[in-house]
Design a protein around this motif. Sequence first.
Motif, short mmCIF file in Angstrom:
data_model
loop_
_atom_site.label_atom_id
_atom_site.label_comp_id
_atom_site.label_asym_id
_atom_site.label_seq_id
_atom_site.Cartn_x
_atom_site.Cartn_y
_atom_site.Cartn_z
N PRO A 17 3.02 -8.38 18.09
CA PRO A 17 2.92 -8.12 16.64
C PRO A 17 4.23 -7.60 16.07
O PRO A 17 4.87 -6.74 16.67
N GLU A 18 4.57 -8.13 14.91
CA GLU A 18 5.78 -7.71 14.21
C GLU A 18 5.43 -7.46 12.74
O GLU A 18 5.00 -8.38 12.04
N THR A 19 5.56 -6.25 12.27
CA THR A 19 5.27 -5.95 10.87
C THR A 19 5.99 -4.69 10.43
O THR A 19 6.24 -3.79 11.23
N GLU A 20 6.32 -4.66 9.15
CA GLU A 20 6.90 -3.45 8.55
C GLU A 20 5.82 -2.59 7.89
O GLU A 20 6.13 -1.56 7.30
N PHE A 21 4.57 -3.05 7.97
CA PHE A 21 3.45 -2.28 7.44
C PHE A 21 3.26 -1.06 8.33
O PHE A 21 2.89 -1.19 9.49
N PRO A 22 3.53 0.14 7.82
CA PRO A 22 3.59 1.31 8.71
C PRO A 22 2.21 1.78 9.16
O PRO A 22 1.21 1.63 8.45
N MET A 23 2.19 2.36 10.35
CA MET A 23 0.95 2.94 10.86
C MET A 23 0.58 4.16 10.03
O MET A 23 -0.59 4.38 9.69
N ARG A 24 1.55 4.97 9.69
CA ARG A 24 1.33 6.13 8.84
C ARG A 24 1.37 5.68 7.38
O ARG A 24 2.38 5.15 6.93
N ALA A 25 0.28 5.90 6.69
CA ALA A 25 0.16 5.33 5.34
C ALA A 25 1.09 5.97 4.33
O ALA A 25 1.65 5.29 3.48
N GLY A 26 1.24 7.30 4.38
CA GLY A 26 2.04 7.99 3.37
C GLY A 26 1.51 7.77 1.96
O GLY A 26 2.27 7.60 1.00
N LEU A 27 0.16 7.78 1.83
CA LEU A 27 -0.45 7.47 0.54
C LEU A 27 -0.02 8.40 -0.60
O LEU A 27 0.22 7.93 -1.72
N PRO A 28 0.09 9.72 -0.38
CA PRO A 28 0.47 10.59 -1.50
C PRO A 28 1.82 10.22 -2.10
O PRO A 28 2.04 10.45 -3.30
N GLN A 29 2.72 9.66 -1.31
CA GLN A 29 4.04 9.27 -1.82
C GLN A 29 4.03 7.84 -2.35
O GLN A 29 4.64 7.54 -3.38
N LYS A 30 3.32 6.95 -1.64
CA LYS A 30 3.40 5.52 -1.98
C LYS A 30 2.51 5.14 -3.16
O LYS A 30 2.87 4.27 -3.95
N GLU A 31 1.35 5.79 -3.29
CA GLU A 31 0.42 5.40 -4.36
C GLU A 31 1.02 5.55 -5.75
O GLU A 31 0.87 4.64 -6.59
N PRO A 32 1.70 6.67 -6.07
CA PRO A 32 2.30 6.75 -7.41
C PRO A 32 3.32 5.64 -7.66
O PRO A 32 3.45 5.16 -8.80
#
Length: 980
Positions: A17-32
């Motif tokens: 598997p190859e992806t830049e989709f991170p395992m750690r979501a970081g939702l508080p930073q990415k959602e805004p």
Amino acid sequence: MTDTSEKLDYSKTLYLPETEFPMRAGLPQKEPETVARWQQMGLYKKLRASAAGREKFVLHDGPPYANGNIHIGHALNKILKDIITRSFQMRGFDSNYVPGWDCHGLPIEWKIEEAYRAKGKNKDEVPVNEFRKECRDFAANWIRIQSEEFKRLGIEGDFDNPYTTMAFHAEARIAGELLKIAKTGQLYRGSKPIMWSVVERTALAEAEVEYADVESDAIWVKFPVKGFGTLGSSANEANQKMDELRGSSVVIWTTTPWTIPGNRAIAFSSRYGYGLYEVATAENDFGPQPGEKLIFAKRLADECAAKAKVTLKPIRDIDDGELGAMVCAHPLAHLGYDFLVPLLDGDHVTDDTGTGFVHTAPGHGADDFEIWMDNARALEARGISSKIPFTVDDAGFYTADAPGFGPDREGGAGRVMDDNGKKGNANELVMKALIEAKNLFARGRLKHSYPHSWRSKKPIIFRNTPQWFVYMDKELADGTTLRSRALSAIDETRFVPAAGQNRLRAMIENRPDWVLSRQRAWGVPIAVFADEQGEVLIDEAVNARIIEAFEAEGADAWFAEGAKDRFLGNDHDHARWTQVRDILDVWFDSGCTHTFTLEDRPDLKWPADVYLEGSDQHRGWFHSSLLESCATRGRAPYNAVVTHGFTMDEKGEKQSKSKGNVVAPQDVMKESGADILRLWVATTDYWEDQRLGKAIIQTNIDSYRKLRNTIRWMLGTLAHDKGEDIAFNDMPELERLMLHRLAELDQAVREGYDAFDFKRIARALIDFSNIELSAFYFDIRKDALYCDAPSSLRRRASLAVIRKLFDCLVTWLAPVLPFTTEEAWLSRDPSAVSVHLEQFPLVPAEWRDEALAEKWKKIRTVRKVVMGALEVERRDKRIGSSLEAAPVIHIGDADLLAAIEGEDLAEICITSAVTIVADSGPADAFRLDDVASVSVEPTLAEGVKCARSWRITADVGSDPAFPDVSARDALALRELGYAS
């Protein structure tokens, strides 16, 4: 070609598997950042453009109040609405969400008044429209704040053009709806006891009231018997009965002593037995003395005697005919209450508490008012005035209609309650006067539930005041009544959950006439003119001028200087008509939102497909919207009503700041992300009260991580996908099984969204992701996906299925997890615009294969036993990886043997080899209690470990060019170009 003389790094030959989709979501930073992207790209407008021409699906937003930051109830409500609108949008509808706000009313007015008091300003000295402007500005500011908070939750809607009840057009439409009701004769001015807030100086509706325990004064009061009316018998018999009752008293009980000056009757019930008693002994300071005769319900006599510390001797029974003819003196006759008090037969009387007699003050209670009005004509015929007194004013002071306690009293009028909601001196004054008159039988204290204003949290009172009402039972031109229309509309409405129908029906069946007027300043006025008799001016030209002015200037036009002359014009006698200054109950405002939102916006439709709010709105918005629409249009403004419960803490207790158990959505988003909050909403049984706290949030974080990792693995695997489609019939059985499951899930997901049953959807998708994909299908196919040759049908078919799995899973989850699914969709295809512009994939009916599913159910039964045996081997460290095993599987069930025939169980069980034996197996073999016919002997695999796939096989080195890999892997390496 590659020189194989050098040792290959086999990891570089695998399709890992190859992806830049991170395992750690970081939702508080990415959602805004995602919210900002959606706004920048104009996602809302793109959604509307993409849905142009489709059938409309409309969820009409119940307006939150514009007076503070959102709380967890707002978050639950808006997320549910967003899930609904997104799910219909992605299933072929034009599902446009238009947010709205309730802007008028007491809470905002109260805030401005508080600011005035803090500055030493007097509201009454400020021009009304200046005050109204401050209220308008206050609401506008909170609308801006709440809009941003809702968008941060991932809510998608027309936040640039919301509806607000204070918009000029809205105010014009609200006034217009009232004028429609007036035109049909449903509006009237009446005098009734209504719930009144002394603190807030206004009438309240039932929806504005909550109940809390209080301790009240309780008194037992004697009403001296004065005589009889018509007994239907001879005068001699009447006189004889009167002689027997001479000097007796009817005893009542009440927890509102202050209402005694308003007493005009006593209610009894012909369903119960009553008796005449004589006081035998007495031990009290002010109460009844030996020899006194008293009348009670027989069931309650001893209990009442104990309250006054007396013993009673029964004399005789008293029948309901005697009671119905009886009249008493008022217990405060010595203060000027020199009228007769009749006894009236009432259905509301009970004999479980009190005395069996109900003190009746028609100006202070709904039941009291109803029984008084029902008997008014008969009372007048008996020479008893049916006039209802106004004993208490808007500030809680006694009026001149309360002799001895009103303005004529030395020391000033008594007061029921002060401006802070504290008990006044009225109870003490009344009890003192009753003692002086020797008519107080007993007194005490009682803890009971009492109505409070839900805004000020202070007790209210019931007082008779002139107000504006809408008839519930007046026959209209079509032979219906507002009540009958509303009940019919309820029968035609879908309720989710179904219990909501009975709840709303019971409220409509039993509710009194709808009181519309409020004595405040911030709201839409009752924009009518009335004469002294309460007749409303009906003139289309006047109405048109009012609505035109409201459209241009808002409802402020009603309060502007010269408004009366402007609207009446030259066609009416200005001296006859009075301009009504009351404002409308805010529930009428919100009940009208369907008119200026659903009817007046071309991007919506009337009626709405669904209204969704908290269960308290059966008495609030669902209720007022139903009545307003039925009054003006004859039907409900909605086809379905969905209700949710309230959010409690993890112990099931109500959240409150004082307890420190409040979960703020802002905190959850800051720490974990909005998608975590949304996943909680989707997985909870929202139809009932829900619970939320740190442990529950963590549970949802764990579920989210598993879902995210499933999506991440698919993305990584699809990095090697060439987009090749494989014909369904050419696919291996395992791939066809996964497509069968997609077909089953497609039906379940669509039915779940239609049923507003999001928990069922979330549970199905989470289980599918964790159990059937990660722990089964992906686990089995990883070897083929990583190691098979490019030409392998197994590998190519698996990629095609994973592509379909990804498309379905991500789009099905998009209404629930809009941020995560957007990130995943764009990671898969950076050129895509948004997952939210997609539709749920069309799943062919041919994918359903029940026979195949039944076969694989049996295969998985066998696999379950093998996996259990291997887990024991790993636990005891006899093996590290399952590929080190070559178990012997004993199967004593013919159906299971037939199911596995021809299947590669080594691949299915992720071992290097298996041996199948058709018997029940040795006694010491591994078994599971629920699969008695399968047992497993764990044995180690024989052969050499493949350096590329790590399987242990006998064919490692069979290809001289690749001496340390299996034949399958050598073939893949040759096809990949690693051999010359």
